[in-house]
Every structure is written in C-alpha cells, then in structure tokens.
Design a protein around this motif. Structure first.
Motif, PDB file in Angstrom:
ATOM      1  N   LEU A 288       0.827  -1.202   0.000  1.00  0.00           N
ATOM      2  CA  LEU A 288       0.000   0.000   0.000  1.00  0.00           C
ATOM      3  C   LEU A 288       0.862   1.254   0.000  1.00  0.00           C
ATOM      4  O   LEU A 288       1.937   1.289   0.610  1.00  0.00           O
ATOM      5  N   GLY A 289       0.362   2.288  -0.659  1.00  0.00           N
ATOM      6  CA  GLY A 289       1.085   3.553  -0.729  1.00  0.00           C
ATOM      7  C   GLY A 289       0.130   4.721  -0.846  1.00  0.00           C
ATOM      8  O   GLY A 289      -1.086   4.590  -0.627  1.00  0.00           O
TER       9      GLY A 289
ATOM     10  N   ALA B 165     -22.119   0.787  -2.081  1.00  0.00           N
ATOM     11  CA  ALA B 165     -22.101   1.319  -3.451  1.00  0.00           C
ATOM     12  C   ALA B 165     -21.930   2.834  -3.440  1.00  0.00           C
ATOM     13  O   ALA B 165     -21.205   3.400  -4.277  1.00  0.00           O
ATOM     14  N   THR B 166     -22.574   3.513  -2.492  1.00  0.00           N
ATOM     15  CA  THR B 166     -22.450   4.973  -2.387  1.00  0.00           C
ATOM     16  C   THR B 166     -21.020   5.379  -2.059  1.00  0.00           C
ATOM     17  O   THR B 166     -20.460   6.299  -2.665  1.00  0.00           O
ATOM     18  N   VAL B 167     -20.417   4.695  -1.100  1.00  0.00           N
ATOM     19  CA  VAL B 167     -19.035   5.007  -0.717  1.00  0.00           C
ATOM     20  C   VAL B 167     -18.090   4.765  -1.887  1.00  0.00           C
ATOM     21  O   VAL B 167     -17.198   5.582  -2.167  1.00  0.00           O
ATOM     22  N   ARG B 168     -18.278   3.670  -2.583  1.00  0.00           N
ATOM     23  CA  ARG B 168     -17.408   3.370  -3.724  1.00  0.00           C
ATOM     24  C   ARG B 168     -17.517   4.455  -4.795  1.00  0.00           C
ATOM     25  O   ARG B 168     -16.510   4.871  -5.373  1.00  0.00           O
ATOM     26  N   ALA B 169     -18.726   4.937  -5.050  1.00  0.00           N
ATOM     27  CA  ALA B 169     -18.921   5.970  -6.064  1.00  0.00           C
ATOM     28  C   ALA B 169     -18.278   7.294  -5.664  1.00  0.00           C
ATOM     29  O   ALA B 169     -17.737   8.014  -6.509  1.00  0.00           O
ATOM     30  N   GLU B 170     -18.300   7.602  -4.369  1.00  0.00           N
ATOM     31  CA  GLU B 170     -17.795   8.893  -3.905  1.00  0.00           C
ATOM     32  C   GLU B 170     -16.311   8.860  -3.557  1.00  0.00           C
ATOM     33  O   GLU B 170     -15.586   9.824  -3.810  1.00  0.00           O
ATOM     34  N   PHE B 171     -15.847   7.764  -2.958  1.00  0.00           N
ATOM     35  CA  PHE B 171     -14.474   7.681  -2.447  1.00  0.00           C
ATOM     36  C   PHE B 171     -13.564   6.886  -3.375  1.00  0.00           C
ATOM     37  O   PHE B 171     -12.354   7.081  -3.395  1.00  0.00           O
ATOM     38  N   GLY B 172     -14.168   5.992  -4.142  1.00  0.00           N
ATOM     39  CA  GLY B 172     -13.389   5.086  -4.977  1.00  0.00           C
ATOM     40  C   GLY B 172     -13.332   3.703  -4.348  1.00  0.00           C
ATOM     41  O   GLY B 172     -13.585   3.536  -3.153  1.00  0.00           O
ATOM     42  N   ALA B 173     -12.997   2.704  -5.153  1.00  0.00           N
ATOM     43  CA  ALA B 173     -12.880   1.331  -4.645  1.00  0.00           C
ATOM     44  C   ALA B 173     -11.702   1.227  -3.688  1.00  0.00           C
ATOM     45  O   ALA B 173     -10.659   1.859  -3.880  1.00  0.00           O
ATOM     46  N   ALA B 174     -11.866   0.424  -2.645  1.00  0.00           N
ATOM     47  CA  ALA B 174     -10.834   0.311  -1.610  1.00  0.00           C
ATOM     48  C   ALA B 174      -9.864  -0.817  -1.933  1.00  0.00           C
ATOM     49  O   ALA B 174     -10.269  -1.928  -2.278  1.00  0.00           O
ATOM     50  N   ASP B 175      -8.574  -0.525  -1.807  1.00  0.00           N
ATOM     51  CA  ASP B 175      -7.545  -1.563  -1.949  1.00  0.00           C
ATOM     52  C   ASP B 175      -7.503  -2.448  -0.712  1.00  0.00           C
ATOM     53  O   ASP B 175      -7.124  -3.617  -0.787  1.00  0.00           O
ATOM     54  N   LEU B 176      -7.882  -1.862   0.431  1.00  0.00           N
ATOM     55  CA  LEU B 176      -7.987  -2.627   1.673  1.00  0.00           C
ATOM     56  C   LEU B 176      -9.232  -2.161   2.415  1.00  0.00           C
ATOM     57  O   LEU B 176      -9.415  -0.969   2.651  1.00  0.00           O
ATOM     58  N   VAL B 177     -10.078  -3.115   2.764  1.00  0.00           N
ATOM     59  CA  VAL B 177     -11.213  -2.865   3.652  1.00  0.00           C
ATOM     60  C   VAL B 177     -10.933  -3.590   4.955  1.00  0.00           C
ATOM     61  O   VAL B 177     -10.576  -4.775   4.954  1.00  0.00           O
ATOM     62  N   VAL B 178     -11.056  -2.883   6.063  1.00  0.00           N
ATOM     63  CA  VAL B 178     -10.800  -3.460   7.386  1.00  0.00           C
ATOM     64  C   VAL B 178     -12.123  -3.531   8.140  1.00  0.00           C
ATOM     65  O   VAL B 178     -12.873  -2.553   8.184  1.00  0.00           O
ATOM     66  N   ALA B 179     -12.394  -4.674   8.739  1.00  0.00           N
ATOM     67  CA  ALA B 179     -13.608  -4.858   9.542  1.00  0.00           C
ATOM     68  C   ALA B 179     -13.221  -5.591  10.826  1.00  0.00           C
ATOM     69  O   ALA B 179     -13.348  -6.806  10.924  1.00  0.00           O
TER      70      ALA B 179
END
Length: 418
Positions: free
Chosen positions: A106-107, A164-178
């Motif tokens: 990640l960078g 879907a809303t977050v992806r449209a506004e922020f972009g697809a995540a390279d890492l999602v943490v839960a």
C-alpha cells in the motif's frame, strides 16, 4: 448440548443466514439489559428493560446466533465504547497497519476503508503514512472524535446500498478493514454485500472476529451480549462471505479478545485455493465436532461452573471481611455480573479509564463506575478484572496494587487469583 426448544418449531425465529427456523438452543443466559446501557444517577429509580440472552444454533448452516431483540440503531447510534482507551488495542492496530502496508504494497495512491472505525484508533496509523482513508461508523458521538483527529468518517451502517455509495464517492478500496464488527451486524447477508461493494476487484478485505471454537474451549460466555448477534467458526464465516461472492484465502490466529481469527478475503473469482492455514483451522474445527450440530454440546455446563466459582469467591471474601472491587466496565463484564447476580454488596464499585463511563452505573447491577485513581486510595484486597482479555495491560497499569498486598482476580476461563 444444543437442545430442541419447547413450543413450535422455529422458536428462535429464522436463521439470519439461511432462513431456516431456529429450533436448537446453544446456551441460555437468562435475561439481561443491553450491555452498553450505562445509567446516570437520575435513572436508578426508573424501570430497566431486560431482554433474553438465549443463543440459538441453526441445524442447517450451523450459524450460532442471538435473535435481534434490540434494533442495531438503538445499540450503536450513540455508543459508549471508545477503542483508544485501550493502549494494547491501539498498538495492535499500529502493528496491523505496518504489516498490511508491507503485505499488500500500500502507498499514497491506495485507499483504505474501515468499517466500524470507532474513534480512529486504527486509521490514524494509515493516515500518518500518507495513505488516503475513510471510516464508516454508525455512532455519531464516536465519529465526531475521529473527525476531530482529521479522519474523514461517514456516520452510517454498512449494507449493499451504503457500500455502493461510498465506492462511487471515495473510490474502490484496496484494503477494507472490519475489526470486531462482523459479529455486530444483524443482517449478515446485506453486510457481506456491502463489504463486496467497497472492495476493488483486486482488493483485500481483513476481518477480525472472536473464534467460537476458542469461546467454547475457554468458557468465554461473557462475550455473549445483545450487540453480538452472531458467533463464528471459520466454516460459518466462509458461508456468510460466500453469500456475497467473497472467499477466505488466508487466516491468522490471534490472542485478542480471548482468541480471534483474522480472515484475509478476496472476491471469489480472484481468490484461488485457500492457504494451508485455512485448511488447518477447518481441520481442527472438524476434529472438535464443530462442523456438526451435536459437536456444540456441553457449553452450558462450563458456564454454570464459571458462575459458581465467581459467586463462591465473592461470598467467601465478604464473609472474611475482604474487600473486592472491579476494574473495567466492558460489555462482557455486564453479561458476567448480571448472569451471576452480583450486586454492590459483593462488588461495591468498578473503575474505568474512559471518562465517558465514569460517574455512571452498570446496567442491571447498578454498580458505580469510578476513576481508576480510587483504587490507590481505597487499597482493596482484590481487584476483579472484568476485561480479562487485557489482563497483561491492566496488571501493568495497576502494579502498585501489590504494594499493599492486593491481588488480582481473573474470572475466566477458570477463576484465578494472581
């Protein structure tokens, strides 16, 4: 053992994963108030609502679950837990950040989203490395603290639409943490679809959740409370994620929360074969019978022993004129104290580092929550560690207790005086 409930089939309602009627009880802890519903003094004379803590297991898909007696919005919209008050948990998050950056490369052009990001305890470490971050958390009061730290945070519950809303506004995540949220969602299928929506096609999802196998092995029944809707083996976690087109490709065993698993997850079409670690954990679960309904038997007997031992210790200490006080006001402590029927006659107070809890009272038991400094003034004979999973951190913080001969009491997995 899991046993058929009296009454009509489906007594526990439909399984939240496969929809089959729930007929088999995993363990019944009686009635308890919501574990994070701390009381102010003016509420002590008002009625308090208790809900069943009867945990069911689905005979079809084997998901262990608690019915949604309380809407998630009522539990999480104004939350009393702030992750940053545990220094060991913040360090756990920092170490995870460093390992993830190395493992995934990640960078500054990457994106990291954390679901149930709380007060920014984890995302602050990615932000310090110049990696764009976004938190999603339903608790407005906690999200406000994160934003004050400069961590952008959406106040929302994650589901397919929000993902879907977050992806449209922020972009697809390279890492999602839960981290420690997988057990907290009543609609596991919609939550899984939300995770999938957030995740870039070649991205990674990291989930940390307590392992049901360790919960049973170590008699950790106090981790059962109303905000924990589901209790996972690796097998049932695989089944939930598969319903959203996701696959577990690797797993790590962790000591956190009494024994957790960290799943490394990808979209199924890119997942490939699971690692040897995944196969090893599944094999151990299978060996212990946890891939069968009847393999979940015996837990109620372990619960009864924990209760008897704690009540006997507290009653004996009182008879001998010894003073026992508590440390911590975690949700797990409220399950334990309410199930054991402990009140202020046996435990006159507990202390907690969080100023958001100090001056309030534990739900159900009405035991007062004071500042940790009180222990040094009071000099009790014993300190009961309610967040027993943090025993190393707490005994270090309270090393001065030994100066007057005070000792620590750990109630789980078996009562120990140290």
């Amino acid at each position: 053992m899991p046993h058929a409930a009296a009454g009509a089939p489906g007594g526990g309602g439909p399984c939240r994963l496969c929809g089959r009627g729930l007929t088999d009880v995993f363990v019944d802890l009686g009635m308890s108030p919501p574990c994070e519903s701390y009381l102010t003094a003016d509420r002590l004379e008002s009625p308090e609502v208790f809900y069943p803590l009867r945990v069911w297991i689905c005979a079809a898909c084997l998901l262990v679950q608690l019915p949604s007696h309380i809407p998630a919005q009522d539990i999480f919209s104004d939350y009393a837990y702030f992750s940053s008050y545990s220094s060991s948990w913040v360090e756990h998050a920092r170490a995870f950040t460093e390992r993830s950056i190395r493992r995934l490369g990640l960078g500054r052009d990457s994106r990291v989203v954390e679901v149930a990001s709380n007060d920014g305890y984890l995302l602050q470490h990615f932000l310090a490395r110049g990696i764009p971050v976004l938190g999603i958390d339903p608790a407005a009061n906690v999200a406000r603290v994160a934003r004050d730290r400069g961590i952008p945070t959406r106040v929302a519950f994650l589901g397919e639409a929000e993902g879907a809303t977050v992806r449209a506004e922020f972009g697809a995540a390279d890492l999602v943490v839960a981290n420690n949220v997988f057990a907290h969602v009543p609609d596991v299928r919609d939550f899984g679809l939300g995770l999938a929506a957030l995740l870039a096609e070649d991205g990674w999802l990291s989930i940390e959740v307590p392992h049901l196998m360790r919960l049973m092995e170590r008699s950790q029944y106090d981790t059962i409370y109303h905000e924990h809707f589901s209790y996972y083996t690796l097998l049932t976690a695989q089944r939930v994620l598969a319903s959203a087109g996701l696959a577990i490709v690797d797993v790590e065993e962790l000591d956190s929360h009494g024994g957790s698993l960290r799943y490394w997850v990808r979209h199924a079409e890119l997942a490939g074969e699971p690692s040897a670690a995944v196969e090893a954990v599944l094999a151990e679960e299978r060996r212990r019978g946890l891939h069968r309904l009847d393999g979940h038997r015996g837990f109620a007997s372990a619960v009864d022993k924990v209760k008897r031992d704690l009540v006997t210790f507290l009653a004996t200490a009182a008879e001998e004129g010894k003073r026992v006080v508590g440390y911590g006001a975690p949700g797990k402590g409220n399950t334990l104290l309410n199930h054991c029927g402990v009140r202020a006659d046996l435990l006159p107070y507990t202390v907690d580092r969080s100023p958001h809890k100090q001056g309030k009272f534990l739900p159900g038991t009405h035991i007062p929550i004071l500042a940790p400094e009180v222990i040094a003034v009071d000099r009790p004979d014993y300190v009961l560690l309610l967040p027993w999973n943090l025993r190393t951190e707490i005994t270090h913080q309270l090393a001065h207790v030994r100066e007057w001969g005070g000792r620590f009491v750990v109630p789980i997995p078996t009562l120990a005086v140290i």
